[in-house]
Design an enzyme around this catalytic site. Structure first.
Site, PDB file in Angstrom:
ATOM      1  CD  GLN A 126      24.633 -87.604 -88.384  1.00 17.38           C
ATOM      2  OE1 GLN A 126      25.824 -87.273 -88.390  1.00 17.38           O
ATOM      3  NE2 GLN A 126      23.976 -87.859 -89.498  1.00 17.38           N
ATOM      4  CB  ILE A 128      20.510 -80.706 -81.548  1.00 20.25           C
ATOM      5  CG1 ILE A 128      20.607 -79.419 -82.387  1.00 20.25           C
ATOM      6  CG2 ILE A 128      21.829 -81.455 -81.517  1.00 20.25           C
ATOM      7  CD1 ILE A 128      21.584 -78.389 -81.828  1.00 20.25           C
ATOM      8  CG  HIS A 146      25.740 -85.287 -83.061  1.00 21.39           C
ATOM      9  ND1 HIS A 146      25.753 -85.058 -84.413  1.00 21.39           N
ATOM     10  CD2 HIS A 146      26.664 -86.271 -82.853  1.00 21.39           C
ATOM     11  CE1 HIS A 146      26.663 -85.833 -84.992  1.00 21.39           C
ATOM     12  NE2 HIS A 146      27.219 -86.600 -84.060  1.00 21.39           N
ATOM     13  CB  CYS A 157      28.860 -76.984 -61.664  1.00 16.13           C
ATOM     14  SG  CYS A 157      27.341 -76.017 -61.961  1.00 16.13           S
ATOM     15  CB  CYS A 196      29.874 -73.087 -60.739  1.00 16.89           C
ATOM     16  SG  CYS A 196      29.807 -73.167 -62.533  1.00 16.89           S
ATOM     17  CB  SER A 235      27.303 -84.781 -95.494  1.00 21.76           C
ATOM     18  OG  SER A 235      27.631 -84.522 -94.124  1.00 21.76           O
ATOM     19  CG  ASN A 258      22.017 -86.971 -98.620  1.00 16.07           C
ATOM     20  OD1 ASN A 258      21.609 -86.540 -97.539  1.00 16.07           O
ATOM     21  ND2 ASN A 258      23.040 -86.421 -99.271  1.00 16.07           N
ATOM     22  CB  CYS A 285      14.252 -86.116 -96.946  1.00 11.93           C
ATOM     23  SG  CYS A 285      16.007 -86.344 -96.615  1.00 11.93           S
TER      24      CYS A 285
HETATM   25  N1  APR Z   1      16.531 -83.738 -98.999  1.00 14.35           N
HETATM   26  C1  APR Z   1      17.574 -84.588 -99.199  1.00 14.35           C
HETATM   27  N2  APR Z   1      18.857 -84.292 -98.851  1.00 14.35           N
HETATM   28  C2  APR Z   1      19.067 -83.086 -98.280  1.00 14.35           C
HETATM   29  C3  APR Z   1      18.042 -82.149 -98.045  1.00 14.35           C
HETATM   30  C4  APR Z   1      16.733 -82.523 -98.419  1.00 14.35           C
HETATM   31  N3  APR Z   1      15.685 -81.704 -98.214  1.00 14.35           N
HETATM   32  N4  APR Z   1      18.598 -81.045 -97.447  1.00 14.35           N
HETATM   33  C5  APR Z   1      19.916 -81.291 -97.338  1.00 14.35           C
HETATM   34  N5  APR Z   1      20.188 -82.512 -97.836  1.00 14.35           N
HETATM   35  C6  APR Z   1      21.477 -83.215 -97.819  1.00 14.35           C
HETATM   36  C7  APR Z   1      22.657 -82.354 -98.188  1.00 14.35           C
HETATM   37  O1  APR Z   1      22.890 -82.433 -99.578  1.00 14.35           O
HETATM   38  C8  APR Z   1      23.774 -83.030 -97.374  1.00 14.35           C
HETATM   39  O2  APR Z   1      24.343 -84.119 -98.092  1.00 14.35           O
HETATM   40  O3  APR Z   1      21.667 -83.583 -96.462  1.00 14.35           O
HETATM   41  C9  APR Z   1      23.048 -83.586 -96.153  1.00 14.35           C
HETATM   42  C10 APR Z   1      23.251 -82.726 -94.910  1.00 14.35           C
HETATM   43  O4  APR Z   1      24.606 -82.821 -94.552  1.00 14.35           O
HETATM   44  P1  APR Z   1      25.212 -81.881 -93.405  1.00 14.35           P
HETATM   45  O5  APR Z   1      24.821 -80.483 -93.645  1.00 14.35           O
HETATM   46  O6  APR Z   1      26.672 -82.236 -93.300  1.00 14.35           O
HETATM   47  O7  APR Z   1      24.457 -82.342 -92.081  1.00 14.35           O
HETATM   48  P2  APR Z   1      24.722 -83.644 -91.212  1.00 14.35           P
HETATM   49  O8  APR Z   1      25.168 -84.781 -92.057  1.00 14.35           O
HETATM   50  O9  APR Z   1      23.530 -83.847 -90.377  1.00 14.35           O
HETATM   51  O10 APR Z   1      25.940 -83.170 -90.271  1.00 14.35           O
HETATM   52  C11 APR Z   1      26.393 -84.100 -89.309  1.00 14.35           C
HETATM   53  O11 APR Z   1      27.854 -82.394 -88.427  1.00 14.35           O
HETATM   54  O12 APR Z   1      28.262 -80.222 -87.783  1.00 14.35           O
HETATM   55  C12 APR Z   1      27.947 -81.470 -87.329  1.00 14.35           C
HETATM   56  O13 APR Z   1      26.843 -81.950 -85.316  1.00 14.35           O
HETATM   57  C13 APR Z   1      26.613 -81.501 -86.627  1.00 14.35           C
HETATM   58  O14 APR Z   1      25.011 -83.345 -86.517  1.00 14.35           O
HETATM   59  C14 APR Z   1      25.795 -82.541 -87.395  1.00 14.35           C
HETATM   60  C15 APR Z   1      26.861 -83.353 -88.098  1.00 14.35           C
HETATM   61 ZN    ZN Z   2      27.967 -74.231 -63.247  1.00 11.55          ZN
END
Ligand code: APR
Ligand code: ZN
Length: 309
Positions: A126, A128, A146, A157, A196, A235, A258, A285
């Site tokens: 997810q 970028i 994403h 354009c 454009c 999340s 997570n 992680c």
């Molecule tokens: N180790 C383990 N877990 C972690 C760590 C880490 N170092 N850092 C953060 N986390 C967990 C957080 O506790 C949370 O549950 O990773 C998760 C990150 O969740 P989000 O911040 O919601 O990110 P994500 O799930 O990627 O968001 C999805 O939402 O805003 C949009 O497009 C955006 O791709 C993104 C999408």
């Molecule tokens: Zn353009």
């Protein structure tokens, strides 16, 4: 019949080594890159935390009508077209990416190791940030659900702007709302498309309401063949990316790496209710994947990249 691994990290490592596990699919989110210094979105101190109300310039009425979580409005495509502060919010991330400020983490490298062992069938990310590609992972195995920062174009354009030209304009034309860059302009001006002239130039990332790459939907059906799904650093609150966890077969092991348990609303079960879901625990992680690397005996792989971590 596949061996029933014990529902813990050691059992997952055993299953990975057993030869019975032939196809691993992965879904990662922002938590895979926090170890590189890139904040995630929803954790305390994450990107959305920094979006103080005054940054959200969308009218109250629009927000109420859309019943959107105010912070998600930042990422809403239609608001971008009214020059919503998307570029301001992402300014440090965009310029940091150009300066190659962020390095792939052990989590990104673990996915490369899975490919080296012939186990990785697909990585859905997810994120970028493009950090996966620093590991040399085969790009055809990666789906940027994403989009990615790598390409920049006009939403009007389709004109493609070279990334460095875009960064030069972000540096000179986009206000630094985090007040860390004294050379930043006091006010933001649009980045107009040279073809454009529309003020719609942005990285090819998918905003809320935007459409995901069609490849993502085609690849979902492949998940039925997964022996193991690894979900790392997400999340699991954003659809349809989160639907990946529901496309695997009923007997597919799911390893959730997570800091906190996630995905219960998607049918993921923890503890005594678990039948095929493993939670790596309240560890990062990178810690979890280092434990797995030790259990798998892949330490030499890490020694080879030590200088890169
Ligand atoms: N180790 C383990 N877990 C972690 C760590 C880490 N170092 N850092 C953060 N986390 C967990 C957080 O506790 C949370 O549950 O990773 C998760 C990150 O969740 P989000 O911040 O919601 O990110 P994500 O799930 O990627 O968001 C999805 O939402 O805003 C949009 O497009 C955006 O791709 C993104 C999408
Ligand atoms: Zn353009």
């Amino acid at each position: 019949m596949k061996p029933r691994p014990s529902l813990d990290l050691a059992g997952t490592a055993e299953f990975l080594k057993s030869g019975a596990c032939k196809s691993v699919y992965v879904l990662t989110g922002a938590g895979a890159s926090t170890g590189a210094g890139i904040p995630d979105f929803r954790s305390p101190g994450g990107m959305y935390d920094s979006l103080r109300p005054e940054l959200i310039t969308a009218t109250e009425a629009q927000r109420k009508r859309m019943r959107m979580d105010p912070v998600n409005v930042v990422m809403k495509d239609m608001f971008f077209q009214n020059q919503f502060p998307y570029l301001e919010v992402r300014r440090p991330f965009i310029l940091g990416t150009q300066q190659q400020q962020w390095k792939a983490t052990l989590t990104h490298w673990f996915m490369r190791f899975l490919e080296e062992e012939g186990l990785l069938k697909r990585l859905f990310t997810q994120n970028i940030d493009g950090l996966d590609y620093q590991t040399g992972i085969s790009p055809e195995l990666v789906t940027n659900v994403h989009g990615s920062l790598a390409r920049v174009s006009c939403e009007g354009c389709g004109y493609e702007m070279p990334f460095d030209d875009f960064c030069a304009q972000v540096r000179t034309n986009v206000k630094d709302i985090y007040r860390t860059d004294p050379t930043a302009p006091a006010e933001s001006s649009n980045i107009n498309c040279p073809r454009c002239n529309a003020p719609l130039v942005k990285p090819n990332t998918v905003l809320f309401g935007g459409s995901l790459p069609s490849a993502f939907f085609e690849q979902l059906d492949d998940l039925n063949g997964a022996d193991l799904l690894i979900v790392a650093g997400t999340s699991l609150v954003v659809s349809p990316a989160n639907s990946v966890v529901m496309y695997v077969a009923k007997d597919c092991l799911r390893l959730i790496v997570n800091k906190e348990p996630v995905g219960q609303d998607l049918g993921i079960r923890y503890g005594k209710d678990a039948t095929r879901d493993v939670w790596a625990g309240e560890v990062s992680c990178d810690e979890a994947f280092l434990d797995l690397i030790k259990m798998l005996g892949w330490q030499d792989k890490v020694r080879k990249i030590k200088h890169l971590l």
